[in-house]
Design an enzyme around this catalytic site. Structure first.
Site, PDB file in Angstrom:
ATOM      1  N   LYS A  57      28.516  67.947  49.225  1.00  0.00           N
ATOM      2  CA  LYS A  57      29.842  67.076  48.614  1.00  0.00           C
ATOM      3  C   LYS A  57      30.301  65.458  47.591  1.00  0.00           C
ATOM      4  O   LYS A  57      30.038  65.186  48.553  1.00  0.00           O
ATOM      5  CB  LYS A  57      30.640  68.114  47.624  1.00  0.00           C
ATOM      6  CG  LYS A  57      31.734  68.033  49.440  1.00  0.00           C
ATOM      7  CD  LYS A  57      32.493  69.245  50.114  1.00  0.00           C
ATOM      8  CE  LYS A  57      32.944  68.882  51.163  1.00  0.00           C
ATOM      9  NZ  LYS A  57      33.719  69.660  51.514  1.00  0.00           N
ATOM     10  N   ARG A  65      35.113  71.992  42.931  1.00  0.00           N
ATOM     11  CA  ARG A  65      33.485  71.244  42.921  1.00  0.00           C
ATOM     12  C   ARG A  65      32.227  72.585  43.166  1.00  0.00           C
ATOM     13  O   ARG A  65      31.543  72.437  42.141  1.00  0.00           O
ATOM     14  CB  ARG A  65      33.623  70.424  44.068  1.00  0.00           C
ATOM     15  CG  ARG A  65      34.211  68.893  43.870  1.00  0.00           C
ATOM     16  CD  ARG A  65      33.927  68.330  45.072  1.00  0.00           C
ATOM     17  NE  ARG A  65      34.958  69.092  46.072  1.00  0.00           N
ATOM     18  CZ  ARG A  65      35.189  68.469  47.757  1.00  0.00           C
ATOM     19  NH1 ARG A  65      34.859  67.304  48.335  1.00  0.00           N
ATOM     20  NH2 ARG A  65      36.149  69.320  48.071  1.00  0.00           N
ATOM     21  N   GLY A  66      33.007  73.480  43.536  1.00  0.00           N
ATOM     22  CA  GLY A  66      32.068  74.763  44.052  1.00  0.00           C
ATOM     23  C   GLY A  66      32.376  75.572  42.044  1.00  0.00           C
ATOM     24  O   GLY A  66      30.535  75.546  42.088  1.00  0.00           O
ATOM     25  N   ASP A 257      50.255  42.239  43.960  1.00  0.00           N
ATOM     26  CA  ASP A 257      51.712  43.249  43.171  1.00  0.00           C
ATOM     27  C   ASP A 257      51.337  43.100  44.921  1.00  0.00           C
ATOM     28  O   ASP A 257      53.143  43.136  45.639  1.00  0.00           O
ATOM     29  CB  ASP A 257      51.556  44.588  42.870  1.00  0.00           C
ATOM     30  CG  ASP A 257      52.498  45.122  42.944  1.00  0.00           C
ATOM     31  OD1 ASP A 257      53.540  44.762  42.331  1.00  0.00           O
ATOM     32  OD2 ASP A 257      52.911  46.005  43.929  1.00  0.00           O
ATOM     33  N   ALA A 262      58.082  41.136  43.045  1.00  0.00           N
ATOM     34  CA  ALA A 262      57.696  41.308  40.871  1.00  0.00           C
ATOM     35  C   ALA A 262      57.065  42.541  41.439  1.00  0.00           C
ATOM     36  O   ALA A 262      56.115  42.988  42.145  1.00  0.00           O
ATOM     37  CB  ALA A 262      57.690  40.010  40.789  1.00  0.00           C
ATOM     38  N   ASN A 346      66.497  42.268  31.431  1.00  0.00           N
ATOM     39  CA  ASN A 346      67.777  42.635  32.600  1.00  0.00           C
ATOM     40  C   ASN A 346      68.189  40.738  33.121  1.00  0.00           C
ATOM     41  O   ASN A 346      69.536  40.246  32.799  1.00  0.00           O
ATOM     42  CB  ASN A 346      68.019  43.041  33.935  1.00  0.00           C
ATOM     43  CG  ASN A 346      68.553  44.999  32.921  1.00  0.00           C
ATOM     44  OD1 ASN A 346      69.940  44.770  32.050  1.00  0.00           O
ATOM     45  ND2 ASN A 346      67.646  45.434  32.785  1.00  0.00           N
ATOM     46  N   THR A 348      64.529  38.877  34.661  1.00  0.00           N
ATOM     47  CA  THR A 348      63.827  37.678  33.795  1.00  0.00           C
ATOM     48  C   THR A 348      64.401  36.724  32.943  1.00  0.00           C
ATOM     49  O   THR A 348      63.990  36.756  31.949  1.00  0.00           O
ATOM     50  CB  THR A 348      62.795  38.843  33.287  1.00  0.00           C
ATOM     51  OG1 THR A 348      62.736  39.975  35.072  1.00  0.00           O
ATOM     52  CG2 THR A 348      61.529  37.876  33.573  1.00  0.00           C
ATOM     53  N   HIS A 744      56.214  53.606  37.019  1.00  0.00           N
ATOM     54  CA  HIS A 744      57.181  54.290  37.769  1.00  0.00           C
ATOM     55  C   HIS A 744      56.073  54.888  38.622  1.00  0.00           C
ATOM     56  O   HIS A 744      55.284  55.849  38.331  1.00  0.00           O
ATOM     57  CB  HIS A 744      58.015  54.932  37.231  1.00  0.00           C
ATOM     58  CG  HIS A 744      58.923  54.185  36.281  1.00  0.00           C
ATOM     59  ND1 HIS A 744      59.703  54.209  35.475  1.00  0.00           N
ATOM     60  CD2 HIS A 744      59.112  52.668  36.454  1.00  0.00           C
ATOM     61  CE1 HIS A 744      60.477  53.549  34.609  1.00  0.00           C
ATOM     62  NE2 HIS A 744      60.631  52.030  35.261  1.00  0.00           N
ATOM     63  N   PRO A 771      62.488  62.528  17.694  1.00  0.00           N
ATOM     64  CA  PRO A 771      61.882  61.715  17.162  1.00  0.00           C
ATOM     65  C   PRO A 771      60.565  62.231  16.813  1.00  0.00           C
ATOM     66  O   PRO A 771      60.231  62.348  17.754  1.00  0.00           O
ATOM     67  CB  PRO A 771      62.272  60.350  17.312  1.00  0.00           C
ATOM     68  CG  PRO A 771      62.872  60.000  18.545  1.00  0.00           C
ATOM     69  CD  PRO A 771      62.532  61.224  18.638  1.00  0.00           C
TER      70      PRO A 771
END
Length: 1084
Positions: A57, A65-66, A257, A262, A346, A348, A744, A771
């Site tokens: 498989k 998958r079956g 990363d 950062a 904030n 940077t 996140h 909105p």
């Protein structure tokens, strides 16, 4: 992302290695196949493939998958090979996703009956792990949530075989099998917890009379636990979702990363797409993708990604370069657009990150022109004006359309501009509405300061009765809140103190810092214009004991130590709120912290948060950004609107939106982007509901999780009665053909209920103001606010001028507002950038071009790259002057000091201090004497006679041991090299003529090593073509020639020091018989 799916082969390998002993589980046998697999090698490594019937498989995170016909059973190896060949690298459509099958798993076929199949699944949620069991398994199980029995194992507890039997196995009639299954499930759950799984499903699990077989498996691991589990896991391959290929560029950014504090993320959605993004901030990146999809460009969106957490200039350069290289691989006749957006940062430094982006843009200039790329920029935050100015300047030189906007423009407005759905303003400039330099200089207190302070105190000390007695329920933050900061975060602490000062608090909110890596001391900070000292403690107990009034702890510990420090904090009842800033804390740690905090009635904000702010009272760490943004968003005094957000980066954008649309923020909290925030939306919304000063509430949720539905129920049953404006970001997720993990950890929908679209609809149906998109969030906030004003529920207070606050010197200098003379000047080395520079040459070039030690000398001593023969000459001089035995004065001094027990530096310095005219320092003297004689036209014989008449020795002539009959090989080697490779050697030839005269008088008056190096050095300065005559004379006069001897002989002195230490020589005492004692005779 924390919960990451793994291949079935990986899951079975983990079970083979890590499932505890004592179960009836059979070893999982499997073989993995990819496009590079050679079946002959595979069979040689797994002989059972030829002797067993097989199952094959795809192993690419494909569900059901079956049902899809993607499993072949009871096949021999030839049939399996053919089955794979027919599908390998072929397109397969599964739902909306189309991808190529490239990875397969082969296993032995386990013959069994349908009655032997069962279903087992374990998944984690906030307060427990749920174990699901159904006595029937396989492809036709149907709605397992409705059928399966469930057993919740609370966080921090264990399950027993008796509990599993009682709760889950009631439908299993065979007692022997029941015992086998119970033992297996308990052992499986222990592995699940210990190895930080977040999801584990086995369907079917085949239970025979004496064995248990794991057939199909799907699993997810908490990738943030890698630092804990890697020794057990090994190297884990996290494949991309089916329908999206893994690109090397994604792996490159992921590697960046992992090596950075950062956050750098990149997912390629459609490499041929027209719309590319380079967005700062996890929440902002989702909102930009939402807006692009809302505007009808989901099919053209090429990538999702974000950079945040103050990446360095080099990191943003690498990130931008990667995006631009992808953008410029395929041309589009209609061109492409790059949206470089972001909210209000904030902490940077926007200008610093833009420098890296600008470097990449310049590097790709021609390719940007060739591919008809237009760039739209919107950004704000610390030093954003300088960043936007630089971006605008580079736009004028690139030859492509580049439009730049600041906070005066709505965050996502550039999406409409880029897609032609909104007109581009003709005047493309930064608004003068606010600037980073808009700090107020000290000019005396405002006349309304007392009134303002009183108003703030009244608004912050909420929950007071009519008689002025405070009720039992205290506010989370007030104007009297005291905080302890864990971690030496000077910038964040100073930011909190500046906020306190601008809010006219009576005293600082930060009373102590905990930092386990230094001893107790005091750290200097500013309180307005004054300097104050804040104590720093090594032990938490000392900080808590000496500051019993502190009830908030701001935890800046790393992801590795945040759990331990938080658990320790929870031992002190005085702490009522803990803010955990770190991102990437393992989910099991977070859930344990939540449980412990709930037991102790402590609020946790975070993890993965910037914190929160209560205008006029208190703020956490870097929340609110720089002082200019605090003043611009009016955070120095309370408004009427409270918000709660997942995203910390978007909290600043909300501050901006709310300050423009209403009378301002009363309180705002970012609960954090992890799957399990310490406090939930409802925790804070209910605080807001119970605070009479708050008139309306804003909720900014996101895709993933179901916490927003609690808010819906509370609105419906009138628990929440105040107007609530809500929007969940991540609506774009449903428009992608494959699963995308956003910035996140918690922003990933596992069910339709968790999608942002479903949650927005539910909030709207419940009565919240929702909105149409984030673009219109500000409008609906303004409409709701205005209706409250019209009803008299909100009475806007008169605006008061903000108090004065001084600007830090370092920041003022960064902005170019001030200047001062530098204390030092240097022109040879610069370590400030991303790479060390030697006289302008990057250190990587110094190493890659193999300039050698001589080349380094040429750069640092002479500020230029000198010819290779000159560099070789320097190295030769260092080698021949490195040592001349232990008897010379410098080596002798070094040896004596070493034997006296002195350290390396002291011993070497004692030797260096002997260098002068009599020892080693003759190089400069020799160069000066020979140069003056040669330049004045003196015949060598005249020079010798002149020096004799003056009674002066000729520097560089003479040797105590060597002579014309016993030549110094060092002199011979240097002389031959110089004469062969130097373009001209007039002074060396002159010195050799002098040597002929002096040796005719006395055979040891030879040109010594000092003399030959000095004369050759002068010839190099005068004739290599790299120096003017004046420069050459200056180097001679400042002692540059003697530097070769100093550097070379230092090597020998270090050798003598190490030799004496190695030989373990004791204190040296000069023997009496080598001292002539000449005492004065006294007359009787």
């Amino acid at each position: 992302m924390s919960a990451k799916a793994i291949r079935e082969a990986t899951g079975k390998d983990l079970i083979n290695r890590l499932l505890g002993n004592g179960t009836a589980a059979a070893q999982c046998r499997f073989a993995s196949v990819n496009p590079e697999t050679k079946f002959s090698h595979l069979i040689a490594e797994n002989p059972w493939l030829e002797t067993s019937k097989l199952v094959v498989k795809p192993d690419q995170l494909i569900k059901r998958r079956g049902k899809l016909g993607l499993i072949a059973v009871n096949k021999d190896i030839g049939e399996v090979e053919q089955w794979i060949a027919e599908r390998m690298n072929k397109d397969q459509k599964i739902g909306a996703a189309t991808g190529k099958l490239r990875n397969f798993i082969i296993e032995p076929f386990v013959a069994h009956t349908a009655e032997e199949e069962v279903y087992v699944c374990i998944y984690s949620h906030r307060h427990a792990d749920t174990i699901l069991f159904h006595h029937e398994g396989g492809v036709d199980i149907g709605d397992v949530d409705a059928k399966a029995l469930k057993f919740d194992v609370l966080v921090g507890t264990e399950c027993t075989e008796e509990q599993v039997t009682e709760k889950l196995l009631g439908c299993v009639s065979d007692e022997a099998k029941k015992a086998m299954i119970a033992k297996f499930v308990v052992t499986l759950y222990k592995m699940y917890v210990d190895m930080y799984f977040t999801y584990l499903e086995i369907n079917p699990l085949v239970v025979t009379a004496d064995k248990i077989y794991v057939l199909d498996l799907a699993a997810k691991l908490d990738a943030t636990a890698d630092f804990l589990c890697k020794p057990h896991w090994g190297e884990i391959d996290y494949p991309p979702p089916f329908g999206r290929d893994a690109y090397p560029e994604e792996a490159y950014i992921a590697d960046l990363d992992s090596k950075s504090g950062a956050s750098l993320k990149l997912t390629i959605l459609n490499k041929s797409g027209r719309v590319w993004t380079m967005v700062a901030g996890g929440g902002a990146s989702v909102i930009y993708s939402d807006t692009i999809c809302d505007l009808g460009a989901s099919g053209e969106l090429a990538n999702y990604g974000e950079y945040s957490g103050a990446p360095s200039e080099q990191q943003t350069y690498e990130y931008a370069k990667t995006i631009l290289s992808l953008m410029t691989q395929e041309k589009r006749p209609d061109g492409k657009v790059l949206i470089t957006g972001g909210g209000i940062a904030n902490f940077t430094n926007v200008a610093a990150t833009f420098r890296g982006i600008i470097t990449a843009l310049r590097e790709f200039q021609q390719r940007l022109i060739d591919h008809k790329i237009s760039i739209f920029v919107r950004r704000a935050g610390p030093n954003y004006q300088e960043g936007l100015r630089r971006m605008r300047e580079v736009g004028q030189t690139l030859g492509i359309p580049l439009y730049v906007f600041g906070p005066e423009t709505h965050m996502t407005a550039i999406c409409g501009m880029a897609l032609g759905k909104r007109s581009i303003p003709s005047e493309n400039c930064v608004s003068s509405e606010t600037t980073t330099a808009n700090f107020l200089l000290p000019n005396g207190e405002s006349t309304s300061s007392a009134n303002m302070a009183g108003d703030c105190q009244e608004s912050c000390l909420m929950q007071q009765g009519v008689d002025g007695v405070e009720k039992d329920e205290k506010p989370m933050f007030s104007i009297k809140t005291k905080a302890i900061v864990w971690g030496m975060q000077n910038r964040a602490v100073q930011s909190m103190l500046d906020f306190d000062f601008v809010c006219r608090r009576a005293d600082p909110s930060v009373v102590a810092v905990i930092y386990p890596f230094t001893g107790d001391h005091k750290q200097k900070f500013y309180w307005g214009h004054k300097e104050i000292l804040i104590p720093v403690y090594k032990k938490m107990n000392d900080a808590m004991t000496k500051h019993p009034d502190a009830d908030v702890l701001v935890n800046f510990a790393s992801l590795r130590s945040a759990y331990q420090s938080t658990v320790e904090t929870l031992e002190y009842p005085q702490i009522r709120t803990i803010a955990i800033i770190a991102e990437g804390i393992p989910e099991n740690f977070t859930r344990k912290m939540i449980k412990l905090a709930n037991e102790k009635n402590v609020n946790i904000i975070g993890p993965a948060t910037v914190g929160g702010v209560k205008p006029g009272c208190f703020k956490i760490g870097n929340t609110g950004g720089m002082m200019d943004n605090i003043l611009h968003s009016k955070l120095y005094r309370p408004g009427s609107v409270a918000y709660v957000s997942r995203s910390g980066g978007m909290s600043n954008e909300l501050n901006n939106i709310v300050s423009k649309a209403t009378d301002g923020v009363y309180e705002g909290v970012a609960i954090g982007g992890d799957r399990y925030p310490g406090t939930t939306f409802m925790d804070h919304i209910m605080r807001y509901q119970n605070d009479e000063k708050i008139k309306m509430i804003i909720l900014l949720g996101e895709v993933g999780g179901v916490e927003e539905y609690e808010v819906c129920e509370a609105i419906k049953n009138k628990t929440i009665t105040k107007p609530l404006v809500a929007w969940c970001i991540g609506t774009c997720a449903g428009m992608f053909t494959s699963e995308v993990q956003f910035g996140h950890a918690g922003s990933c929908a596992n069910t339709n209920k968790e999608t942002a679209t479903a949650k927005n609809e539910a909030l709207k149906q419940s009565g919240a103001y929702v909105p149409e998109s984030f673009d219109s969030l500000g409008d609906i906030i303004q409409n709701v606010y205005q209706s409250l004003v019209n009803k008299g529920i909100i009475v806007p207070a008169p605006e008061v001028p903000p108090p004065t606050v001084p600007m830090d010197y370092s920041w003022a200098r960064e902005l170019g507002l001030i200047r001062k003379p530098a204390s030092f000047m240097t022109s040879i080395c610069d370590e400030r950038g991303q790479e060390l520079l030697y006289a302008g040459m990057p250190i990587s070039d110094v190493l890659n071009k193999n300039v050698g030690l001589g080349g380094v000398i040429s750069l640092l001593w002479f500020q230029r790259c000198l010819p290779s023969y000159v560099c070789k000459f320097f190295e030769m001089c260092l080698m021949v002057t490195a040592d001349h035995g232990p008897a010379v004065s410098g080596a002798h001094n070094t040896i004596v000091c070493a034997r006296a027990g002195k350290d390396l530096v002291s011993s070497v310095v004692s030797g260096l201090l002997t260098i002068g005219d009599r020892f080693g320092g003759a190089l400069d003297g020799a160069a000066r004497q020979f140069s003056e004689a040669y330049d004045s036209g003196l015949h060598p014989a005249e020079f010798v006679n002149q020096m004799r008449n003056k009674g002066q020795l000729i520097m560089g002539i003479g040797h105590r041991v060597k002579s014309i009959n016993n030549p110094d090989q060092r002199v011979k080697i240097v002389k031959e090299f110089v004469m062969e490779f130097f373009p001209a050697t007039p002074l060396l030839h002159y010195a050799l003529e002098v040597e002929k005269i002096t040796t005719s008088k006395k055979p040891n008056l030879i040109l010594n090593v000092d003399g030959v190096i000095a004369c050759a050095f002068v010839d190099m300065l005068n004739n290599c073509g790299s120096f003017t005559r004046e420069e050459a004379q200056e180097y001679i006069s400042i002692g540059a020639i003697n530097s070769l001897f100093v550097l070379g002989r230092s090597v020998g002195f270090i050798g003598h020091y190490m030799d004496q230490k190695r030989l373990k020589q004791g204190l040296y005492r000069h023997p009496w018989d080598d001292i002539s004692y000449v005492m004065p005779e006294l007359n009787n």
